[in-house]
Design an enzyme around this catalytic site. Structure first.
Site, mmCIF file in Angstrom:
data_model
loop_
_atom_site.group_PDB
_atom_site.id
_atom_site.type_symbol
_atom_site.label_atom_id
_atom_site.label_comp_id
_atom_site.label_asym_id
_atom_site.label_seq_id
_atom_site.Cartn_x
_atom_site.Cartn_y
_atom_site.Cartn_z
ATOM 1 N N ASP A 2 0.841 -1.209 0.000
ATOM 2 C CA ASP A 2 0.000 0.000 0.000
ATOM 3 C C ASP A 2 0.876 1.259 0.000
ATOM 4 O O ASP A 2 0.359 2.378 -0.077
ATOM 5 C CB ASP A 2 -1.034 -0.005 1.131
ATOM 6 C CG ASP A 2 -0.419 -0.094 2.506
ATOM 7 O OD1 ASP A 2 0.814 -0.218 2.619
ATOM 8 O OD2 ASP A 2 -1.187 -0.054 3.496
ATOM 9 N N SER A 3 2.203 1.068 0.008
ATOM 10 C CA SER A 3 3.122 2.188 -0.244
ATOM 11 C C SER A 3 2.819 2.806 -1.613
ATOM 12 O O SER A 3 3.255 3.918 -1.903
ATOM 13 C CB SER A 3 4.578 1.704 -0.191
ATOM 14 O OG SER A 3 4.746 0.553 -1.003
ATOM 15 N N ASP B 197 -1.037 -5.956 0.009
ATOM 16 C CA ASP B 197 -1.415 -5.398 1.307
ATOM 17 C C ASP B 197 -2.923 -5.260 1.438
ATOM 18 O O ASP B 197 -3.591 -4.745 0.519
ATOM 19 C CB ASP B 197 -0.794 -3.997 1.469
ATOM 20 C CG ASP B 197 0.562 -4.054 2.141
ATOM 21 O OD1 ASP B 197 0.820 -5.000 2.907
ATOM 22 O OD2 ASP B 197 1.365 -3.139 1.889
ATOM 23 N N LYS C 77 -0.992 -9.381 3.111
ATOM 24 C CA LYS C 77 -0.229 -8.905 4.267
ATOM 25 C C LYS C 77 -1.085 -7.884 5.007
ATOM 26 O O LYS C 77 -1.811 -7.102 4.388
ATOM 27 C CB LYS C 77 1.090 -8.266 3.805
ATOM 28 C CG LYS C 77 1.898 -7.636 4.941
ATOM 29 C CD LYS C 77 3.308 -7.304 4.513
ATOM 30 C CE LYS C 77 3.475 -5.977 3.810
ATOM 31 N NZ LYS C 77 3.003 -4.787 4.550
ATOM 32 N N GLU D 126 -0.985 -5.304 8.812
ATOM 33 C CA GLU D 126 -0.095 -4.754 9.835
ATOM 34 C C GLU D 126 -0.610 -5.049 11.243
ATOM 35 O O GLU D 126 -1.782 -4.813 11.540
ATOM 36 C CB GLU D 126 0.043 -3.241 9.636
ATOM 37 C CG GLU D 126 0.678 -2.895 8.306
ATOM 38 C CD GLU D 126 0.828 -1.390 8.081
ATOM 39 O OE1 GLU D 126 0.560 -0.594 9.011
ATOM 40 O OE2 GLU D 126 1.214 -1.018 6.950
ATOM 41 N N GLU E 38 9.535 -3.921 10.093
ATOM 42 C CA GLU E 38 9.815 -2.577 9.579
ATOM 43 C C GLU E 38 10.352 -1.673 10.680
ATOM 44 O O GLU E 38 9.728 -1.532 11.759
ATOM 45 C CB GLU E 38 8.543 -1.972 8.955
ATOM 46 C CG GLU E 38 8.819 -0.582 8.373
ATOM 47 C CD GLU E 38 7.895 -0.173 7.245
ATOM 48 O OE1 GLU E 38 6.949 -0.901 6.934
ATOM 49 O OE2 GLU E 38 8.153 0.908 6.658
HETATM 50 O O1 KIV Z 1 3.580 -1.048 1.651
HETATM 51 C C1 KIV Z 1 4.694 -1.548 1.479
HETATM 52 O O2 KIV Z 1 5.329 -1.356 0.449
HETATM 53 C C2 KIV Z 1 5.244 -2.379 2.538
HETATM 54 C C3 KIV Z 1 6.659 -2.834 2.441
HETATM 55 C C4 KIV Z 1 7.652 -1.848 2.127
HETATM 56 C C5 KIV Z 1 7.057 -3.734 3.537
HETATM 57 O O3 KIV Z 1 4.547 -2.701 3.448
#
Ligand code: KIV
Length: 256
Positions: free
Chosen positions: A45-46, A84, A112, A114, A181
């Site tokens: 989600d970056s 994510d 994934k 958090e 992280e």
């Molecule tokens: O959102 C993301 O890109 C991430 C990674 C950098 C671990 O969670």
């Protein structure tokens, strides 16, 4: 073509092989990473910051994640494709499973989310639904607003104990890997020794089982901000600017 599975990543840890993971949000990047032999591609989600121009990840929606997961999946990478679960998409076990299934339908092969013990019911439900799950502990970007910034985790005894307990709970609940992280290198090493599943560090020192970066940070396509722990291997942003200026000057008749 070799297709990477979560079990293969676990085996890599058992064999002492390091895992190099990167993010991708589009078809060409996914193809390039795959052709370069990256075994785990994360549609993180970056993407909110580095492709959509949001200030942080909390504005990313399920629809946006699905759109980018579909683009990455069209590259049909041999790499395992993770995605994510975005902010507030996994507040209950039911929502976590339903939204994980949406990402899987869009082409993700793992999801994934958090958090550690606080989301453990959601993790158990996702795993029980037959969906591969990757954990994420330490600094949690989706909590940036509550925390007032991106802070290193594991500096106090209390934080260290919490991180170890979170990682152990995630592994016990069936996570196939855990992203660490901005965890202090000493605590990241302890977690890596504690859990049987691979730890994948980002800004957490050299002793994790693998490393993950936002691809844009590695190749310099988001040159306006680079995290302190990243050493870019390419300055693509500058090269793009130079190529565009050169072509503009050709068009404007200032260069042959
Ligand atoms: O959102 C993301 O890109 C991430 C990674 C950098 C671990 O969670």
């Amino acid at each position: 073509m070799l297709k990477i599975t979560p079990e293969m990543l676990r085996r890599m840890k058992r064999r002492g092989e390091r895992i190099a993971a990167l993010t991708a949000y589009d078809y060409p990047t996914a193809r390039l990473l795959d052709e370069a032999g990256i075994p785990f591609i994360l549609v993180g989600d970056s993407l909110g910051m580095v492709t959509l121009g949001y200030p942080d990840t909390t504005l990313v929606t399920m629809e946006e994640m699905e759109h980018h997961v579909r683009a990455v999946a069209r590259a049909k990478p041999g790499a395992l494709v993770g995605a994510d679960l975005p902010y507030r998409s996994y507040e209950t076990a039911e929502a976590a499973v339903a939204n994980s299934q949406r990402l899987i339908r869009a082409g993700a092969e793992a999801v994934k989310a958090e958090g550690g013990r606080v989301i453990i019911e959601q993790v158990r439900a996702i795993v029980a639904a037959g969906i591969a799950f990757c954990g994420h502990v330490g600094m949690l970007p989706q909590s940036v607003r509550e925390e007032g910034g991106y802070h290193i985790k594991g500096k106090s005894e209390r934080e260290r104990d919490g991180l170890l307990a979170d990682a152990a709970a995630l592994a016990e609940a069936g996570a196939f890997a855990i992203v660490l992280e901005l965890v202090t290198p000493a605590v990241a090493r302890e977690i890596t020794n504690l859990v049987s599943v691979p730890t994948i560090g980002i800004g957490s020192g050299p002793d994790c089982d693998g490393q993950i970066l936002v691809s844009n940070d590695l190749i310099g396509t988001f040159p306006w901000f680079t995290p302190r722990f990243v050493k870019p291997h390419l300055n693509a942003g500058e090269q793009i600017r130079a190529a565009v200026q050169h072509w503009r000057q050709e068009v404007e008749g200032k260069k042959q």
